[in-house]
Structure formats: C-alpha cells, structure tokens
Design an enzyme around this catalytic site. Structure first.
Site, mmCIF file in Angstrom:
data_model
loop_
_atom_site.group_PDB
_atom_site.id
_atom_site.type_symbol
_atom_site.label_atom_id
_atom_site.label_comp_id
_atom_site.label_asym_id
_atom_site.label_seq_id
_atom_site.Cartn_x
_atom_site.Cartn_y
_atom_site.Cartn_z
ATOM 1 N N PHE A 1 1.424 11.565 -45.937
ATOM 2 C CA PHE A 1 0.557 12.481 -46.682
ATOM 3 C C PHE A 1 0.852 13.905 -46.213
ATOM 4 O O PHE A 1 0.686 14.212 -45.026
ATOM 5 C CB PHE A 1 -0.894 12.098 -46.372
ATOM 6 C CG PHE A 1 -1.941 12.988 -46.981
ATOM 7 C CD1 PHE A 1 -2.242 12.913 -48.335
ATOM 8 C CD2 PHE A 1 -2.657 13.875 -46.191
ATOM 9 C CE1 PHE A 1 -3.236 13.726 -48.887
ATOM 10 C CE2 PHE A 1 -3.653 14.689 -46.736
ATOM 11 C CZ PHE A 1 -3.940 14.607 -48.087
ATOM 12 N N PRO B 1 2.886 25.249 -42.299
ATOM 13 C CA PRO B 1 2.893 26.116 -41.121
ATOM 14 C C PRO B 1 1.780 27.167 -41.171
ATOM 15 O O PRO B 1 1.170 27.487 -40.158
ATOM 16 C CB PRO B 1 4.283 26.764 -41.169
ATOM 17 C CG PRO B 1 5.136 25.773 -41.897
ATOM 18 C CD PRO B 1 4.236 25.112 -42.896
ATOM 19 N N GLY C 1 -3.766 25.145 -42.667
ATOM 20 C CA GLY C 1 -4.311 23.889 -42.153
ATOM 21 C C GLY C 1 -5.689 23.660 -42.744
ATOM 22 O O GLY C 1 -5.830 23.123 -43.842
ATOM 23 N N ILE D 1 3.106 16.358 -40.038
ATOM 24 C CA ILE D 1 2.939 15.227 -40.947
ATOM 25 C C ILE D 1 3.210 13.917 -40.207
ATOM 26 O O ILE D 1 4.342 13.674 -39.759
ATOM 27 C CB ILE D 1 3.891 15.364 -42.173
ATOM 28 C CG1 ILE D 1 3.683 16.729 -42.842
ATOM 29 C CG2 ILE D 1 3.702 14.203 -43.143
ATOM 30 C CD1 ILE D 1 2.254 17.046 -43.245
ATOM 31 N N ASP E 1 -11.611 11.642 -47.668
ATOM 32 C CA ASP E 1 -12.776 10.752 -47.559
ATOM 33 C C ASP E 1 -12.348 9.369 -47.069
ATOM 34 O O ASP E 1 -13.100 8.684 -46.371
ATOM 35 C CB ASP E 1 -13.466 10.581 -48.921
ATOM 36 C CG ASP E 1 -14.363 11.762 -49.268
ATOM 37 O OD1 ASP E 1 -14.583 12.623 -48.406
ATOM 38 O OD2 ASP E 1 -14.842 11.802 -50.426
ATOM 39 N N ARG F 1 -13.682 -1.428 -8.003
ATOM 40 C CA ARG F 1 -13.501 -0.351 -7.026
ATOM 41 C C ARG F 1 -14.721 -0.264 -6.114
ATOM 42 O O ARG F 1 -15.857 -0.262 -6.584
ATOM 43 C CB ARG F 1 -13.310 0.979 -7.772
ATOM 44 C CG ARG F 1 -13.114 2.175 -6.876
ATOM 45 C CD ARG F 1 -11.759 2.155 -6.222
ATOM 46 N NE ARG F 1 -11.535 3.367 -5.432
ATOM 47 C CZ ARG F 1 -10.471 3.549 -4.673
ATOM 48 N NH1 ARG F 1 -9.538 2.611 -4.581
ATOM 49 N NH2 ARG F 1 -10.318 4.675 -3.984
ATOM 50 N N GLU G 1 -7.516 15.739 -40.035
ATOM 51 C CA GLU G 1 -8.475 15.285 -41.058
ATOM 52 C C GLU G 1 -9.804 16.038 -40.940
ATOM 53 O O GLU G 1 -10.884 15.458 -41.026
ATOM 54 C CB GLU G 1 -8.660 13.771 -40.987
ATOM 55 C CG GLU G 1 -7.316 13.058 -41.088
ATOM 56 C CD GLU G 1 -7.336 11.836 -41.955
ATOM 57 O OE1 GLU G 1 -8.214 11.744 -42.810
ATOM 58 O OE2 GLU G 1 -6.444 10.998 -41.775
ATOM 59 N N THR H 1 -11.051 19.577 -38.605
ATOM 60 C CA THR H 1 -11.426 19.804 -37.205
ATOM 61 C C THR H 1 -12.940 19.588 -37.066
ATOM 62 O O THR H 1 -13.675 19.584 -38.067
ATOM 63 C CB THR H 1 -11.098 21.257 -36.795
ATOM 64 O OG1 THR H 1 -11.868 22.145 -37.612
ATOM 65 C CG2 THR H 1 -9.614 21.577 -36.939
ATOM 66 N N SER H 2 -13.409 19.455 -35.829
ATOM 67 C CA SER H 2 -14.860 19.292 -35.609
ATOM 68 C C SER H 2 -15.632 20.444 -36.233
ATOM 69 O O SER H 2 -16.731 20.242 -36.769
ATOM 70 C CB SER H 2 -15.167 19.264 -34.114
ATOM 71 O OG SER H 2 -14.854 18.023 -33.612
#
Ligand SMILES: Cc1cc2nc3c(=O)[nH]c(=O)nc-3n(C[C@H](O)[C@H](O)[C@H](O)COP(=O)(O)OP(=O)(O)OC[C@H]3O[C@@H](n4cnc5c(N)ncnc54)[C@H](O)[C@@H]3O)c2cc1C
Length: 403
Positions: free
Chosen positions: A123, A128, A131, A157, A242, A270, A365, A367-368
């Site tokens: 996809f 460049p 985004g 990609i 989605d 541990r 997909e 960013t936050s």
C-alpha cells in the site's frame, strides 16, 4: 451481548499461534539481527491460508470473519511485529480495499491471487514530503487514451521490495479546489516498466520485515486499474486505514500479551533480596498495568471487529483501538525491559525487540497525535463519518463460504 469466541475462532488462534511460535519464534532473532525477512515466511503464510483468512472463498480466501483476522494478528505479533505488518498491508490495506471498492474484474485479477498468497500486495500512500498530510502528495496519474501514466515516489512502504501489486494514491486533478478531491487510487503491478524499488536499512524496529520505497517514472497502467472513481482516492485511502488500523490494534494487543508473559516468567525466576522479584509490589504494579492494558486493548479491537462483521461504520472505534493498543504496547514493552533489568537491555531476551517494534506502530497508520485529533474531533462534534459510496461488506457466512 456475547463475548464468546466460536470454535472456528479458537481454531484460527491455535493454527496461527502454532505457526508463529513453532516456525518463526526460533529464528526471529537471527533475522532481526540480519535486518532481513526470513524467506519462508510469506510462502508459508500463504500456504496456511493466513493471507486470505477473512476473504470470501469465491475470491480465494478462507471464508472467516473479521474477528478471525484480528485474532490472527494478535497471535502473529505476539511473536514478531513483522508478521503482523504483512497482514496489515497485504490484507488490511490492500485486499480488503479490493473487496470494498473493486469491480468483479478487479477482484478476479488482483484479489484472488492475493487471497491465495500467490501474489503479495502493498500500500503506497506516504511520500517523502507527505505523511500525515496525505493531500500534500506530489505523485501524479495522468489519463492518456486508455492508460494512466504514473509519476512519483512513495516512501516508507512496507513490503515494497517483495510485493507484486501496490495500491497507490496519486493526484489526477491538480486543479481541484480541495486537494483531497484531486486524488485517485490505482492498483499497479510492480513489474511494469518504469517501476523501481529499494529497501530502507537502519530502522529502529521491524528489522525482520521489509520497509522500502517505490518510484514510478512514466509507468503506464490500463485505465481499468483505477480503483473506485476518479477523485475518490482520499476516501478510499481512509477506508483502507480503517481496516489496516484494525490489524495494527489487534497486533499491538498481542505485543502487550507477549510483554506480560515474558515479565511474569522472569519475575518468577529472578531473585533479589532473598526472594523472587515478583513478590515486590513495585514489580507487581507493572504486571497489573500490563494485564489492564491487554484486556482493554483486546476488548477495543474485538468491538471494532464485531462492528465490521455487522457492516457498521467503525472509523472512530478502530482509531481508538489502534491509538490505545499501540501506546499501551510501547509502555508494556518498556516496563517489561525494566522488570528484566540489564538482561532486558540485550537481545538475549525478546523484550528489547518488542520495544523497538512497538514504536513503529505509534507512527504508521496515523500517528498517536492524529488519532488524538480524530477522537477529540468526534467527541466535540467537529467531525462525523460521511457515508461512503462503497462500504466494507458485512460478514455473511453463506456468501463468504459459497464457491
Ligand atoms: C515501519 C514503517 C512502516 C510504514 N509502512 C507504510 C506503508 O506500508 N505504506 C504507507 O503509505 N506508509 C507507511 N509508513 C509511513 C507512515 O504511515 C508515516 O510515517 C506516518 O503517516 C507519519 O507520516 P510522517 O512520517 O511523514 O510524519 P509527519 O506527518 O511529518 O509528522 C511528523 C510529526 O508531526 C506530527 N504531526 C503532523 N501533523 C500534525 C497535526 N496536524 N497535529 C499534531 N501533530 C502533527 C506527527 O504526529 C509526528 O509526530 C510506514 C512508516 C513506518 C515507520
């Protein structure tokens, strides 16, 4: 309300877990160090039917529902994010877009071989210089007779150098008053003259995967490779997300689970100050937060999967699931390293790889920050879902299983 998984869902979990744990886990560190994809992974995922898991049998798939897709992604990323990335781009961002928007001819030509794993799909949205701001893209597609001529470059990609097909978005109308309306989506066969590609090396994570670039120089594709209508490219790309984000959410849930399981094991082994470290409340607190994140992330993605099965629009719910699970997976992996002490800082254990891989999913997909804007936008009433000309078809057992 029914929270139970079906026998078929459990079978999917068992099969995918078996593949990931028995066949990939033993070799993953070697390929992560080599920064290369293990050559058997894609053919084996195709052979097992994982690459077409939620697609109708008549299009070469396994006829399972969208929840089965999520469960498969959770099991895959519990071993390594690169396995789930394959599902995100091949199934989520590409094949499901063909199911949603493709004509019967396009489904026959592209979807059937993809669902069978005979062709690999990627996809190409990011460039460049573009985004998060998709509409700033420079790639163009110009209609000339019965062909489109594609020019431009796609960056970051996943599977760029191993894929046979790419779903790309390019500008068809530079004069559109809203640049979002000037974009269109296309399927491009990557063996066409004028296509070149390469891998990006030196990545923080998903090192056992393929991430690269694609360049198109006067690439001619038939007019029939247009997906949807001219000008629908932005809407198609968002609908792809989605589905891709759903797979990312499910996978990140698996990464939280892997961090939790590694931490529980280590905390039981541990010893410090005369007792196992799991007895210390501060270690227990970290484990408790991982349990909380895992359970919440799983419920969020399963809800989104259930909505997809019902054919209910789920942009808000999928975005929330993706944002929550990816941020939580990064925190869980970081705390897992903390519990492992210095050993967690080396690749003798898996947790440092989990952390490196988790960071990527907070970027791709959406960013936050983009997901926060979306959630606030929905809550404040600044955004709403506009119905699409083609929605993702709801899961229908009879239709999905018929030949
Ligand atoms: C491992 C990996 C795999 C990928 N695979 C694919 C793929 O298969 N296909 C594909 O098309 N792309 C892929 N991508 C690209 C990815 O989708 C983009 O990196 C992502 O959309 C962010 O774009 P950007 O990197 O250009 O960052 P930018 O958009 O330049 O953002 C930079 C920073 O600014 C912030 N920012 C931007 N706009 C806003 C705003 N309005 N408000 C607040 N903050 C903002 C961002 O959140 C971020 O922190 C991949 C990326 C990675 C790392």
């Amino acid at each position: 309300m029914d929270f139970a998984l079906t026998d078929e869902h459990r079978m999917v979990q068992h099969m995918v877990k078996g593949f990931a744990q028995k066949e990939v886990a033993p070799i993953i560190k070697e390929y992560d160090r080599k920064q290369a994809m293990a050559p058997f992974v894609l053919p084996r995922m195709g052979e097992l039917g994982i690459l077409g898991i939620c697609l109708p049998v008549r299009y070469g798939g396994q006829g399972m529902d969208y929840i089965a897709l999520g469960l498969a992604c959770e099991e895959l990323e519990a071993v390594d994010s690169t396995l789930r990335v394959v599902m995100s781009v091949h199934v989520g961002l590409n094949s499901l877009a063909l199911l949603q928007w493709g004509t019967e001819e396009q489904k026959e030509q592209f979807l059937v071989p993809q669902a069978r794993g005979e062709k690999i799909a990627c996809f190409g949205l990011t460039e460049p210089g573009a985004g998060s701001d998709v509409a700033a893209m420079d790639s163009t597609a110009r209609l000339s007779g019965d062909k489109y001529i594609i020019n431009g470059e796609k960056m970051w990609i996943s599977l760029a150098t191993v894929a046979d097909h790419a779903l790309i978005v390019a500008r068809t109308n530079p004069d559109a008053s809203d640049p979002h309306d000037g974009l269109s989506a296309f399927m491009v066969e990557l063996d066409r003259p004028g296509v070149s590609c390469g891998d990006i090396h030196g990545k923080l994570g998903v090192r056992a995967g393929s991430t690269g670039w694609l360049a198109f120089q006067n690439v001619e594709i038939p007019r029939q490779n247009l997906i949807g209508e001219e000008g629908e490219g932005f809407k198609i790309a968002m609908s792809c997300l989605d589905n891709g984000r759903y797979t990312v959410a499910a996978g990140a849930t698996g990464l939280i689970r892997a961090s939790l399981e590694s931490s529980v094991k280590y905390a039981g082994e541990r010893r410090a100050f005369g007792r196992e470290i799991g007895k210390f409340q501060l270690v227990q607190q970290k484990i408790a937060y991982m349990v909380q994140s895992f359970e919440a992330a799983q419920l969020l993605y399963l809800r989104a999967g259930w909505m997809k099965n019902q054919g209910v629009r789920n942009t808000r719910e999928t975005s929330l699931a993706k944002w929550f699970a990816t941020d939580a997976s990064f925190d869980a992996a970081s705390e897992a390293i903390q519990i492992h002490g210095a050993y967690g800082y080396s690749d003798e254990y898996d947790v440092e790889r989990y952390l490196r891989n988790a960071k990527g999913a907070i970027l791709y997909e959406g960013t936050s920050e983009i997901h926060q804007l979306m959630q606030a936008g929905f809550a404040l009433g600044y955004r709403d879902d506009v119905p699409l000309r083609c929605e993702l078809p709801p899961f229908d057992l009879d239709a999905w299983r018929s030949e």
